[in-house]
Design a protein around this motif. Sequence first.
Motif, mmCIF file in Angstrom:
data_model
loop_
_atom_site.group_PDB
_atom_site.id
_atom_site.type_symbol
_atom_site.label_atom_id
_atom_site.label_comp_id
_atom_site.label_asym_id
_atom_site.label_seq_id
_atom_site.Cartn_x
_atom_site.Cartn_y
_atom_site.Cartn_z
ATOM 1 N N HIS A 114 0.832 -1.208 0.000
ATOM 2 C CA HIS A 114 0.000 0.000 0.000
ATOM 3 C C HIS A 114 0.871 1.264 0.000
ATOM 4 O O HIS A 114 0.670 2.170 -0.812
ATOM 5 N N GLU A 115 1.857 1.296 0.884
ATOM 6 C CA GLU A 115 2.678 2.505 0.998
ATOM 7 C C GLU A 115 3.595 2.664 -0.221
ATOM 8 O O GLU A 115 3.842 3.781 -0.675
ATOM 9 N N HIS A 164 1.801 4.356 -2.897
ATOM 10 C CA HIS A 164 1.785 5.819 -2.734
ATOM 11 C C HIS A 164 3.061 6.439 -3.312
ATOM 12 O O HIS A 164 3.023 7.506 -3.910
ATOM 13 N N ASP A 194 -5.129 7.023 -2.147
ATOM 14 C CA ASP A 194 -5.940 6.085 -1.360
ATOM 15 C C ASP A 194 -7.255 5.725 -2.035
ATOM 16 O O ASP A 194 -7.720 4.594 -1.918
#
Length: 120
Positions: free
Chosen positions: A102-103, A106, A112
């Motif tokens: 997830h990070e 980014h 998100d």
Amino acid sequence: MNTNQFEELVRSALNNIPQGIREQLQNIDIIVEDVPKQDQLGGIEIDNENLLLGLYEGIPITLRDDYSMVLPDKITLFKEEIEKICDTEEEIVEEIQKTVIHEVAHHFGIDDTSLDTLGI
Ligand SMILES: [Zn+2]
């Protein structure tokens, strides 16, 4: 679980990311903290349903027009928060993997809302 073990899991989670993607990671640190600092929470609403497991701070590579002499991006994983929602070591391994992906997304400029849609 102690911090060394946890960091080891973070390293293997990173190694599980396909090599082609890993090679694209540019100027990025991945660290482990016990819990988020107040300023890392910012405006984020945190309660027991909604813990902050990881945080990406930096400039996504999609936005790096004039990018030099800046601090590395930072991905932080919050050990105690991840442990709180996990009952077993297997769950911790899974949660670390999910959070790292997830990070890292980014870092590649995926927000998100898009990640939610993708279920990541
Ligand atoms: Zn996010």
